[in-house]
Design a protein around this motif. Structure first.
Motif, PDB file in Angstrom:
ATOM      1  N   PHE A  88     -54.205  82.200 -49.203  1.00  0.00           N
ATOM      2  CA  PHE A  88     -53.107  81.265 -49.523  1.00  0.00           C
ATOM      3  C   PHE A  88     -52.895  80.286 -48.379  1.00  0.00           C
ATOM      4  N   CYS A  89     -52.492  79.034 -48.755  1.00  0.00           N
ATOM      5  CA  CYS A  89     -52.198  78.048 -47.705  1.00  0.00           C
ATOM      6  C   CYS A  89     -50.756  78.174 -47.246  1.00  0.00           C
ATOM      7  N   GLY A  90     -49.881  78.647 -48.164  1.00  0.00           N
ATOM      8  CA  GLY A  90     -48.472  78.840 -47.801  1.00  0.00           C
ATOM      9  C   GLY A  90     -47.629  77.594 -47.936  1.00  0.00           C
ATOM     10  N   ARG A  91     -48.224  76.460 -48.351  1.00  0.00           N
ATOM     11  CA  ARG A  91     -47.403  75.245 -48.429  1.00  0.00           C
ATOM     12  C   ARG A  91     -47.643  74.399 -49.675  1.00  0.00           C
ATOM     13  N   CYS A  92     -48.527  74.803 -50.585  1.00  0.00           N
ATOM     14  CA  CYS A  92     -48.732  74.019 -51.823  1.00  0.00           C
ATOM     15  C   CYS A  92     -47.689  74.456 -52.859  1.00  0.00           C
ATOM     16  N   PRO A  93     -47.513  73.693 -53.934  1.00  0.00           N
ATOM     17  CA  PRO A  93     -46.487  74.072 -54.927  1.00  0.00           C
ATOM     18  C   PRO A  93     -46.687  75.488 -55.490  1.00  0.00           C
ATOM     19  N   GLN A  94     -47.939  75.944 -55.691  1.00  0.00           N
ATOM     20  CA  GLN A  94     -48.162  77.300 -56.209  1.00  0.00           C
ATOM     21  C   GLN A  94     -47.712  78.341 -55.188  1.00  0.00           C
ATOM     22  N   CYS A  95     -48.119  78.175 -53.936  1.00  0.00           N
ATOM     23  CA  CYS A  95     -47.713  79.136 -52.898  1.00  0.00           C
ATOM     24  C   CYS A  95     -46.193  79.156 -52.769  1.00  0.00           C
ATOM     25  N   LEU A  96     -45.589  77.963 -52.699  1.00  0.00           N
ATOM     26  CA  LEU A  96     -44.136  77.895 -52.505  1.00  0.00           C
ATOM     27  C   LEU A  96     -43.381  78.350 -53.753  1.00  0.00           C
ATOM     28  N   ARG A 102     -52.521  81.747 -56.791  1.00  0.00           N
ATOM     29  CA  ARG A 102     -53.025  80.544 -57.472  1.00  0.00           C
ATOM     30  C   ARG A 102     -53.117  79.376 -56.504  1.00  0.00           C
ATOM     31  N   CYS A 103     -53.142  79.634 -55.212  1.00  0.00           N
ATOM     32  CA  CYS A 103     -53.116  78.555 -54.207  1.00  0.00           C
ATOM     33  C   CYS A 103     -54.045  77.406 -54.617  1.00  0.00           C
ATOM     34  N   ALA A 104     -53.489  76.195 -54.566  1.00  0.00           N
ATOM     35  CA  ALA A 104     -54.231  75.015 -55.038  1.00  0.00           C
ATOM     36  C   ALA A 104     -54.747  74.186 -53.870  1.00  0.00           C
ATOM     37  N   ASN A 105     -54.752  74.757 -52.682  1.00  0.00           N
ATOM     38  CA  ASN A 105     -55.119  73.969 -51.498  1.00  0.00           C
ATOM     39  C   ASN A 105     -56.124  74.727 -50.629  1.00  0.00           C
ATOM     40  N   PRO A 106     -57.313  75.067 -51.189  1.00  0.00           N
ATOM     41  CA  PRO A 106     -58.266  75.860 -50.411  1.00  0.00           C
ATOM     42  C   PRO A 106     -58.769  75.151 -49.154  1.00  0.00           C
TER      43      PRO A 106
HETATM   44 ZN   LIG Z   1     -51.280  77.145 -51.395  1.00  0.00          ZN
END
Ligand SMILES: [Zn+2]
Ligand SMILES: NC(=O)c1ccc[n+]([C@@H]2O[C@H](COP(=O)([O-])OP(=O)(O)OC[C@H]3O[C@@H](n4cnc5c(N)ncnc54)[C@H](O)[C@@H]3O)[C@@H](O)[C@H]2O)c1
Ligand SMILES: [Zn+2]
Length: 363
Positions: A88-96, A102-106
């Protein structure tokens, strides 16, 4: 370091000696201790899904931290860790939004174009990592957000199973479907993922747990995991009819843990009014699932589950506690332990339906 590399699709794995880079910012170098064989890798080896080549396969691993890069927080040399592909990136709309699986920012957690590859052959060829983990290898170089620190009391050759299969099956029941106490459940496919789903249903308080498989030995293992009723699909023509009869009209929740459109259809058709079917299996990308439209008037639902909708940094330590308390059965899920050289035979055993989970241990 030795690693199992896929260089063509379809193809077998070849053990190669690769160089692994030093951890850069946010990365962790791990000595692998245990790695489970999940069917997803086999789908890629069989060419059902495309991937970048060459690639080190494996995505269900646990090990011990050897080195950490700058800005690694909460993970130190010597720590025991389980890897999970839900990085997870921890800051994309899916993570937040509470869906880090479903992290959308690999890009935020990968090495990108222009940066050196984490893995290389002696001739300088870049080698990819399955699911950005590459777990069938003596060492792994992984972003810290794909790791969770676990208690050293937990044997790592069992902890690895939680990295994919257990998180996926258990989570599909408890997080994706969120079954209610007393529900009736059917799990189609009692491999590593299905057995974990059965355990999720048992621990979440399902009343009936019907298990469908084509192998009598898988059904026996499923009984020890909490299955209450069994359908051997190699002996019964009408699986849906059999499940409907056992439940007096269908199940509240069904789970497809194989990856075939025909069994997805079964999962949907066996639902009671208002029931929910959850597809865990990876159905080949060109396959289509056909449903009867009229069934939607009965408020039947069909949904997918990606890695059990996990929040693995909290879920995995909880599952480890359940294992250490004796409630989550992992030892019983391991049918065979092999070394890295035996990996193709390990996958042959999976294809032949002989095993629940096979684990590679590294000496
Ligand atoms: Zn993310
Ligand atoms: N959604 C996700 O995030 C996710 C994560 C991991 C794995 N998967 C997928 O889950 C699926 C299962 O993985 P696994 O590692 O448990 O595989 P597995 O090979 O260990 O188990 C599959 C089981 O299905 C049974 N089976 C095969 N055909 C059948 C049929 N027609 N009817 C009934 N049973 C049948 C086999 O006997 C076996 O027990 C795969 O498609 C895998 O790629 C999905
Ligand atoms: Zn997997």
């Amino acid at each position: 370091m030795k690693a199992a590399v896929l260089s063509e699709q379809p193809g077998d794995l070849v053990i190669e000696d690769l160089s692994i880079d030093k951890p850069s910012r946010g990365e962790v170098l791990i000595q692998t201790v245990g790695a489970g064989l999940c069917h997803s890798d086999l789908h890629f080896m069989e060419g059902l899904f495309r991937t970048q080549l060459p690639i080190v396969m494996g995505h269900e691993s646990a090990g011990i931290v050897q080195a950490v890069g700058d800005d690694v927080d909460g993970i130190a040399v010597g720590d025991h860790v389980v890897a999970c592909l839900s990085i997870f990136c921890g800051r994309c709309p899916q993570c937040l939004g509470g869906h880090p699986n479903r992290c959308a920012n690999p890009r935020a957690t990968s090495r990108n174009k222009g940066e050196p590859s984490r893995l290389t052959r002696a001739d300088g060829t870049a080698v990819d990592q399955m699911a950005r983990l590459g777990g069938f290898a003596e060492e792994m170089l992984v972003h810290q957000n794909g790791l969770v620190k676990v208690t050293p009391d937990m044997p790592l050759d069992k902890a690895c199973l939680i990295g994919c299969g257990v998180t996926t099956g258990f989570g599909a029941v408890t997080r994706t479907a969120r079954i209610e106490v007393g529900s009736s459940v059917c799990v189609i496919g009692a491999g590593g993922i299905g057995l974990a789903a059965i355990q999720g249903a048992r621990i979440a308080g399902a009343n009936k747990i019907i298990v469908v498989d084509i192998s009598a030995s898988k059904l026996e293992t499923a009984r020890s995991m909490g299955g209450t009723h069994f359908v051997n699909a190699s002996e019964v023509d009408d699986v849906v009819g059999a499940v409907r009869e056992m439940t007096g009209g269908g199940v509240d929740y069904s789970f497809e843990a194989i990856g075939r459109s025909a069994t997805v259809r079964q999962a949907f058709d066996m639902l009671a009014v208002g029931g929910t079917a959850t597809v865990i299996g990876m159905v080949p990308s060109k396959d289509v699932v056909e449903l009867r439209g009229i069934d939607f008037l009965q408020e039947k639902k069909l949904q997918g589950s990606m890695m059990g909708s996990n929040q693995f940094r909290t879920d995995i330590p909880r599952m480890i506690d359940m294992y250490l308390d004796g409630r989550l059965l992992l030892d019983e899920m391991v049918s065979a332990t092999i070394d890295l050289e035996g990996i193709n035979e390990g996958y042959t055993m999976m294809k032949n339906g002989e095993v629940a989970r096979t684990v590679i241990t590294f000496s």
